[in-house]
Write a protein that holds these residues in place. Sequence first.
Motif, PDB file in Angstrom:
ATOM      1  N   ASP A 282       0.843  -1.192   0.000  1.00  0.00           N
ATOM      2  CA  ASP A 282       0.000   0.000   0.000  1.00  0.00           C
ATOM      3  C   ASP A 282       0.878   1.241   0.000  1.00  0.00           C
ATOM      4  OD1 ASP A 282      -1.837   1.979   0.270  1.00  0.00           O
ATOM      5  OD2 ASP A 282      -2.631   1.330   2.212  1.00  0.00           O
ATOM      6  N   THR A 283       1.128   1.804  -1.186  1.00  0.00           N
ATOM      7  CA  THR A 283       2.017   2.964  -1.283  1.00  0.00           C
ATOM      8  C   THR A 283       1.429   4.193  -0.614  1.00  0.00           C
ATOM      9  OG1 THR A 283       1.099   3.492  -3.462  1.00  0.00           O
ATOM     10  CG2 THR A 283       3.102   2.148  -3.407  1.00  0.00           C
ATOM     11  N   ASN A 284       0.106   4.242  -0.466  1.00  0.00           N
ATOM     12  CA  ASN A 284      -0.516   5.375   0.215  1.00  0.00           C
ATOM     13  C   ASN A 284      -0.200   5.401   1.709  1.00  0.00           C
ATOM     14  OD1 ASN A 284      -1.772   6.388  -2.110  1.00  0.00           O
ATOM     15  ND2 ASN A 284      -3.432   4.902  -1.907  1.00  0.00           N
ATOM     16  N   ALA A 285       0.276   4.256   2.231  1.00  0.00           N
ATOM     17  CA  ALA A 285       0.588   4.178   3.656  1.00  0.00           C
ATOM     18  C   ALA A 285       2.015   4.648   3.942  1.00  0.00           C
ATOM     19  CB  ALA A 285       0.421   2.740   4.146  1.00  0.00           C
ATOM     20  N   ILE A 286       2.782   4.987   2.914  1.00  0.00           N
ATOM     21  CA  ILE A 286       4.159   5.438   3.099  1.00  0.00           C
ATOM     22  C   ILE A 286       4.203   6.960   3.073  1.00  0.00           C
ATOM     23  CG2 ILE A 286       6.476   5.408   2.099  1.00  0.00           C
ATOM     24  CD1 ILE A 286       5.796   2.672   0.915  1.00  0.00           C
ATOM     25  N   ARG A 287       4.876   7.537   4.057  1.00  0.00           N
ATOM     26  CA  ARG A 287       4.985   8.988   4.107  1.00  0.00           C
ATOM     27  C   ARG A 287       6.423   9.403   4.432  1.00  0.00           C
ATOM     28  NH1 ARG A 287       5.205  10.772   9.400  1.00  0.00           N
ATOM     29  NH2 ARG A 287       4.464   9.331  11.024  1.00  0.00           N
ATOM     30  N   ASP A 288       6.739  10.643   4.163  1.00  0.00           N
ATOM     31  CA  ASP A 288       8.058  11.182   4.474  1.00  0.00           C
ATOM     32  C   ASP A 288       8.245  11.251   5.986  1.00  0.00           C
ATOM     33  OD1 ASP A 288       8.557  11.587   1.780  1.00  0.00           O
ATOM     34  OD2 ASP A 288       7.835  13.651   1.806  1.00  0.00           O
ATOM     35  N   ASN A 289       9.440  10.948   6.441  1.00  0.00           N
ATOM     36  CA  ASN A 289       9.755  10.984   7.869  1.00  0.00           C
ATOM     37  C   ASN A 289      10.170  12.413   8.251  1.00  0.00           C
ATOM     38  OD1 ASN A 289      10.399  10.318  10.503  1.00  0.00           O
ATOM     39  ND2 ASN A 289      12.399   9.453   9.986  1.00  0.00           N
ATOM     40  N   LEU A 290       9.169  13.304   8.337  1.00  0.00           N
ATOM     41  CA  LEU A 290       9.421  14.723   8.579  1.00  0.00           C
ATOM     42  C   LEU A 290       8.535  15.256   9.698  1.00  0.00           C
ATOM     43  CD1 LEU A 290       9.384  16.032   4.894  1.00  0.00           C
ATOM     44  CD2 LEU A 290      11.422  15.741   6.311  1.00  0.00           C
ATOM     45  N   THR A 291       9.079  16.217  10.436  1.00  0.00           N
ATOM     46  CA  THR A 291       8.235  16.973  11.363  1.00  0.00           C
ATOM     47  C   THR A 291       7.470  18.007  10.552  1.00  0.00           C
ATOM     48  OG1 THR A 291       9.918  18.665  11.735  1.00  0.00           O
ATOM     49  CG2 THR A 291       9.972  16.718  13.178  1.00  0.00           C
ATOM     50  N   PRO A 292       6.387  18.570  11.075  1.00  0.00           N
ATOM     51  CA  PRO A 292       5.673  19.626  10.346  1.00  0.00           C
ATOM     52  C   PRO A 292       6.573  20.809   9.998  1.00  0.00           C
ATOM     53  CG  PRO A 292       4.314  18.798  12.130  1.00  0.00           C
ATOM     54  CD  PRO A 292       5.656  18.160  12.304  1.00  0.00           C
ATOM     55  N   ALA A 293       7.478  21.188  10.901  1.00  0.00           N
ATOM     56  CA  ALA A 293       8.374  22.312  10.636  1.00  0.00           C
ATOM     57  C   ALA A 293       9.318  21.999   9.481  1.00  0.00           C
ATOM     58  CB  ALA A 293       9.174  22.655  11.894  1.00  0.00           C
ATOM     59  N   ALA A 294       9.833  20.761   9.438  1.00  0.00           N
ATOM     60  CA  ALA A 294      10.725  20.369   8.342  1.00  0.00           C
ATOM     61  C   ALA A 294       9.970  20.332   7.019  1.00  0.00           C
ATOM     62  CB  ALA A 294      11.347  19.011   8.637  1.00  0.00           C
ATOM     63  N   ALA A 295       8.742  19.811   7.035  1.00  0.00           N
ATOM     64  CA  ALA A 295       7.926  19.769   5.822  1.00  0.00           C
ATOM     65  C   ALA A 295       7.647  21.178   5.304  1.00  0.00           C
ATOM     66  CB  ALA A 295       6.616  19.030   6.093  1.00  0.00           C
ATOM     67  N   ASP A 296       7.387  22.110   6.216  1.00  0.00           N
ATOM     68  CA  ASP A 296       7.142  23.496   5.824  1.00  0.00           C
ATOM     69  C   ASP A 296       8.400  24.118   5.217  1.00  0.00           C
ATOM     70  OD1 ASP A 296       5.469  25.991   5.873  1.00  0.00           O
ATOM     71  OD2 ASP A 296       7.101  26.645   7.198  1.00  0.00           O
ATOM     72  N   TYR A 297       9.548  23.840   5.811  1.00  0.00           N
ATOM     73  CA  TYR A 297      10.825  24.347   5.276  1.00  0.00           C
ATOM     74  C   TYR A 297      11.048  23.862   3.839  1.00  0.00           C
ATOM     75  CZ  TYR A 297      15.918  24.197   4.536  1.00  0.00           C
ATOM     76  OH  TYR A 297      17.188  24.302   4.002  1.00  0.00           O
ATOM     77  N   LEU A 298      10.767  22.597   3.592  1.00  0.00           N
ATOM     78  CA  LEU A 298      10.951  22.040   2.250  1.00  0.00           C
ATOM     79  C   LEU A 298       9.950  22.625   1.259  1.00  0.00           C
ATOM     80  CD1 LEU A 298      11.661  18.324   3.195  1.00  0.00           C
ATOM     81  CD2 LEU A 298      13.299  19.983   2.310  1.00  0.00           C
ATOM     82  N   ARG A 299       8.710  22.828   1.690  1.00  0.00           N
ATOM     83  CA  ARG A 299       7.711  23.422   0.800  1.00  0.00           C
ATOM     84  C   ARG A 299       8.121  24.833   0.382  1.00  0.00           C
ATOM     85  NH1 ARG A 299       3.867  20.751   4.051  1.00  0.00           N
ATOM     86  NH2 ARG A 299       3.757  22.559   5.449  1.00  0.00           N
ATOM     87  N   ARG A 300       8.609  25.607   1.342  1.00  0.00           N
ATOM     88  CA  ARG A 300       9.017  26.982   1.048  1.00  0.00           C
ATOM     89  C   ARG A 300      10.182  27.041   0.064  1.00  0.00           C
ATOM     90  NH1 ARG A 300      11.221  28.880   5.274  1.00  0.00           N
ATOM     91  NH2 ARG A 300      10.678  27.414   6.937  1.00  0.00           N
ATOM     92  N   ASN A 301      10.994  25.993   0.056  1.00  0.00           N
ATOM     93  CA  ASN A 301      12.149  25.961  -0.844  1.00  0.00           C
ATOM     94  C   ASN A 301      11.932  25.063  -2.057  1.00  0.00           C
ATOM     95  OD1 ASN A 301      14.634  27.446   0.452  1.00  0.00           O
ATOM     96  ND2 ASN A 301      13.589  26.418   2.153  1.00  0.00           N
ATOM     97  N   ALA A 302      10.710  24.545  -2.208  1.00  0.00           N
ATOM     98  CA  ALA A 302      10.369  23.652  -3.326  1.00  0.00           C
ATOM     99  C   ALA A 302      11.352  22.493  -3.416  1.00  0.00           C
ATOM    100  CB  ALA A 302      10.342  24.436  -4.637  1.00  0.00           C
ATOM    101  N   CYS A 303      11.641  21.890  -2.266  1.00  0.00           N
ATOM    102  CA  CYS A 303      12.573  20.762  -2.202  1.00  0.00           C
ATOM    103  C   CYS A 303      11.845  19.513  -1.687  1.00  0.00           C
ATOM    104  CB  CYS A 303      13.755  21.100  -1.291  1.00  0.00           C
ATOM    105  SG  CYS A 303      14.808  22.422  -1.935  1.00  0.00           S
ATOM    106  N   GLN A 304      12.529  18.371  -1.765  1.00  0.00           N
ATOM    107  CA  GLN A 304      11.959  17.100  -1.368  1.00  0.00           C
ATOM    108  C   GLN A 304      12.579  16.610  -0.063  1.00  0.00           C
ATOM    109  OE1 GLN A 304       9.409  15.817  -3.239  1.00  0.00           O
ATOM    110  NE2 GLN A 304       9.672  17.696  -4.462  1.00  0.00           N
ATOM    111  N   ALA A 305      11.901  15.652   0.557  1.00  0.00           N
ATOM    112  CA  ALA A 305      12.419  15.079   1.807  1.00  0.00           C
ATOM    113  C   ALA A 305      13.809  14.492   1.612  1.00  0.00           C
ATOM    114  CB  ALA A 305      11.457  14.017   2.320  1.00  0.00           C
ATOM    115  N   ALA A 306      14.043  13.873   0.449  1.00  0.00           N
ATOM    116  CA  ALA A 306      15.353  13.270   0.197  1.00  0.00           C
ATOM    117  C   ALA A 306      16.465  14.312   0.184  1.00  0.00           C
ATOM    118  CB  ALA A 306      15.329  12.517  -1.137  1.00  0.00           C
TER     119      ALA A 306
END
Length: 263
Positions: free
Chosen positions: A18-42
Amino acid sequence: SSYFPLYLRETNSLLANDTNAIRDNLTPAAADYLRRNACQAADLFFHAIAIMHSPAYRSENAGGLRQDWPRIPLPADAGALHASAALGREIAALLDTEKPVTGVTAGPIRPELKTIAVISTTTGKPLAADEFALTAGWGHGGSFTKPGKPTMPAKGKLETRAATAAEANATLGSATTTHDIYLNTTAHWKNIAPQVWEYTIGGYQVIKKWLSYREQRVLGRALSIEEIKEVTSIARRIAALILLNAQLDANYRAICRKTVRLN
């Protein structure tokens, strides 16, 4: 030993695929930082790898690392994050011994790595089948006849000699001397630079630890030619890692000049 995965699987998912059950291992603050910079978890994941492999970072943050609480500086712009992540991916490739690395373990080998850990004999003749046994005393305690008995690295046979002009590499600490590491009385890996030989992961010398488990009295057999070649590959991977140190330090210094904080 602690592991920090790039992805997490939701525990309430009953389907292994179930690929929908896989998510990035990020805190909300880290996810927000990546969104602002248009970057990925990797990008963040491999950036952390690059920073933690910088000798300058490890020296300046030794206290935090000893307490298992390292702080990773975050670049203020996406370009710096991508550049750092690219270095981290290069390190990850070198550490993944299951996959070949072009120029290091496969394809035309880079000139500065080609002379490292060359399989040689004292006679100058090609390695013969009766020279495959690792009997130079690299491991003791363990035994194939007594499974579960711990194996410990031992002294083995190492010869330090003057490095030739082709072998000399100041970056690897081999500008004047190098080591020949013996399988037995006749066969050896020629030219393993001091920094390569002394390189540790988890507090253990990588090559010495590898050899200790493959001493013939521990393993119960001679090495295969693939295993003998593996030492050459490991030594060249380590050398390539060491040769990245200047880039890793420069990357760390550049990022520290303009960082952001996660709230």
